[in-house]
Design an enzyme around this catalytic site. Structure first.
Site, PDB file in Angstrom:
ATOM      1  N   HIS A  21       0.859  -1.188   0.000  1.00 25.57           N
ATOM      2  CA  HIS A  21       0.000   0.000   0.000  1.00 25.57           C
ATOM      3  C   HIS A  21       0.892   1.234   0.000  1.00 25.57           C
ATOM      4  O   HIS A  21       1.806   1.332   0.823  1.00 25.57           O
ATOM      5  CB  HIS A  21      -0.894  -0.020   1.244  1.00 25.57           C
ATOM      6  CG  HIS A  21      -1.692   1.227   1.424  1.00 25.57           C
ATOM      7  ND1 HIS A  21      -2.481   1.754   0.437  1.00 25.57           N
ATOM      8  CD2 HIS A  21      -1.831   2.068   2.493  1.00 25.57           C
ATOM      9  CE1 HIS A  21      -3.065   2.849   0.878  1.00 25.57           C
ATOM     10  NE2 HIS A  21      -2.686   3.074   2.117  1.00 25.57           N
TER      11      HIS A  21
ATOM     12  N   ASP B  58       0.826  -5.406 -19.964  1.00 26.39           N
ATOM     13  CA  ASP B  58       1.764  -6.430 -19.505  1.00 26.39           C
ATOM     14  C   ASP B  58       1.487  -6.841 -18.055  1.00 26.39           C
ATOM     15  O   ASP B  58       1.836  -7.948 -17.640  1.00 26.39           O
ATOM     16  CB  ASP B  58       3.204  -5.902 -19.580  1.00 26.39           C
ATOM     17  CG  ASP B  58       3.772  -5.951 -20.989  1.00 26.39           C
ATOM     18  OD1 ASP B  58       3.267  -6.741 -21.808  1.00 26.39           O
ATOM     19  OD2 ASP B  58       4.720  -5.193 -21.263  1.00 26.39           O
TER      20      ASP B  58
ATOM     21  N   TYR C 154       6.907 -14.971 -22.759  1.00 31.78           N
ATOM     22  CA  TYR C 154       7.816 -13.832 -22.585  1.00 31.78           C
ATOM     23  C   TYR C 154       8.918 -14.212 -21.586  1.00 31.78           C
ATOM     24  O   TYR C 154       8.659 -14.896 -20.605  1.00 31.78           O
ATOM     25  CB  TYR C 154       7.001 -12.646 -22.063  1.00 31.78           C
ATOM     26  CG  TYR C 154       7.809 -11.403 -21.783  1.00 31.78           C
ATOM     27  CD1 TYR C 154       8.018 -10.448 -22.772  1.00 31.78           C
ATOM     28  CD2 TYR C 154       8.342 -11.184 -20.516  1.00 31.78           C
ATOM     29  CE1 TYR C 154       8.746  -9.309 -22.519  1.00 31.78           C
ATOM     30  CE2 TYR C 154       9.073 -10.034 -20.257  1.00 31.78           C
ATOM     31  CZ  TYR C 154       9.272  -9.102 -21.252  1.00 31.78           C
ATOM     32  OH  TYR C 154       9.982  -7.980 -20.997  1.00 31.78           O
TER      33      TYR C 154
ATOM     34  N   HIS D  35       0.891   5.770  -0.998  1.00 32.64           N
ATOM     35  CA  HIS D  35       0.147   6.955  -1.441  1.00 32.64           C
ATOM     36  C   HIS D  35       0.933   7.596  -2.575  1.00 32.64           C
ATOM     37  O   HIS D  35       1.111   8.813  -2.612  1.00 32.64           O
ATOM     38  CB  HIS D  35      -0.054   7.936  -0.287  1.00 32.64           C
ATOM     39  CG  HIS D  35      -1.032   7.455   0.739  1.00 32.64           C
ATOM     40  ND1 HIS D  35      -1.608   8.272   1.678  1.00 32.64           N
ATOM     41  CD2 HIS D  35      -1.556   6.229   0.972  1.00 32.64           C
ATOM     42  CE1 HIS D  35      -2.425   7.567   2.456  1.00 32.64           C
ATOM     43  NE2 HIS D  35      -2.398   6.315   2.043  1.00 32.64           N
TER      44      HIS D  35
ATOM     45  N   HIS E 254      -8.693   7.611  -1.414  1.00 28.01           N
ATOM     46  CA  HIS E 254      -7.599   7.185  -0.549  1.00 28.01           C
ATOM     47  C   HIS E 254      -6.343   6.965  -1.403  1.00 28.01           C
ATOM     48  O   HIS E 254      -5.642   7.938  -1.690  1.00 28.01           O
ATOM     49  CB  HIS E 254      -8.044   5.946   0.241  1.00 28.01           C
ATOM     50  CG  HIS E 254      -7.052   5.429   1.216  1.00 28.01           C
ATOM     51  ND1 HIS E 254      -7.323   4.403   2.089  1.00 28.01           N
ATOM     52  CD2 HIS E 254      -5.765   5.757   1.455  1.00 28.01           C
ATOM     53  CE1 HIS E 254      -6.255   4.149   2.828  1.00 28.01           C
ATOM     54  NE2 HIS E 254      -5.300   4.963   2.460  1.00 28.01           N
TER      55      HIS E 254
HETATM   56 ZN   LIG Z   1      -3.284   4.780   3.082  1.00 25.37          ZN
END
Ligand SMILES: [Zn+2]
Length: 233
Positions: A95, A120, A227, A97, A169
């Site tokens: 995660h 891809d 690939y 930002h 978010h």
């Molecule tokens: Zn966050």
């Protein structure tokens, strides 16, 4: 130390986000799971990246209870755990930002597939969740964020689209390992930036056709992938 190798992988994946310029200060978190043990290793909350060591990585069970570690886990742990429960093939969650992917999340706009770089990695547009309701925000917010992501994938394959934009978010990405999740977060940011520039150059730009999209995704993923080099197990 419990799950030393996994902790080191998770540490390295967190540091990769810093090296690639995806995080400011202590933003962002990567976790990894040991499916045999049913344990998740995740970055601790609010520890500076340049001080982070494998010993700081917190090990929790799938109820979110700390099994080993002196620090509090990232507050996003319940989101990570929800993804591990509902996406059975994933081994890592990242995660961030990061600037451009977060801008698309804030615009509540899926990232269209404008080219083969996107194709891809993501077999379709990168979707956006619904907004959380007031009750979800006031309640178990991080768990509800995970549930909103899982609802978004009710009819999508999380192995073929290893990323989502949480409305208002930021992105969550995943993959077979913590390293793969971080790698996908880096690629998502690159794809988000290029999609933005594509629309700046020509606001009428259209996604590539299904044939080209399928060609690029399927030559790298799935049974008939060709690939890269042949993998020897
Ligand atoms: Zn966050």
């Amino acid at each position: 130390m419990l799950l030393k190798t996994l902790r080191e992988e998770v540490l390295e994946a967190n540091l990769e986000l810093v090296r690639r310029g995806l995080v400011l200060y202590t933003f962002g978190n990567v976790s990894g799971i040991d499916r045999n043990e049913g344990l998740v290793a995740i970055k601790p909350s609010g520890v500076a990246y340049d001080e982070l060591t494998a010993a700081h990585i917190v090990v929790c069970d799938l109820e979110g209870t700390i099994v080993e570690g002196k620090l509090r886990p990232s507050s996003d742990l319940p989101t990570h755990v929800e993804l591990y429960k509902y996406f059975p093939n994933i081994g890592g969650v990242a995660h961030t930002h990061s600037e451009f992917a977060t801008a698309w999340a804030q615009a509540e706009t899926p990232i269209p597939c404008f080219g083969t770089t996107h194709a891809d990695y993501f077999h379709g547009e990168v979707p956006v969740t619904d907004r959380l309701g007031p009750g979800e925000i006031a309640g178990d917010y991080e768990l509800e964020t995970g549930k909103a992501i899982c609802r978004t994938f009710a009819k999508l394959d999380p192995d073929a689209i290893p990323a989502v934009l949480v409305a208002g978010h930021a992105p969550f990405c995943w993959g077979p390992s913590a390293a793969a999740a971080a790698h996908n977060a880096v690629v998502l940011e690159y794809v988000a930036k290029m999609a933005y520039h594509t629309l700046v150059i020509n606001a009428e730009s259209r996604p590539i056709g299904r044939e080209l999209h399928d060609k690029h995704f399927l030559r790298k993923h799935g049974r008939n992938a060709y690939y890269g080099q042949v993998k020897t197990q």
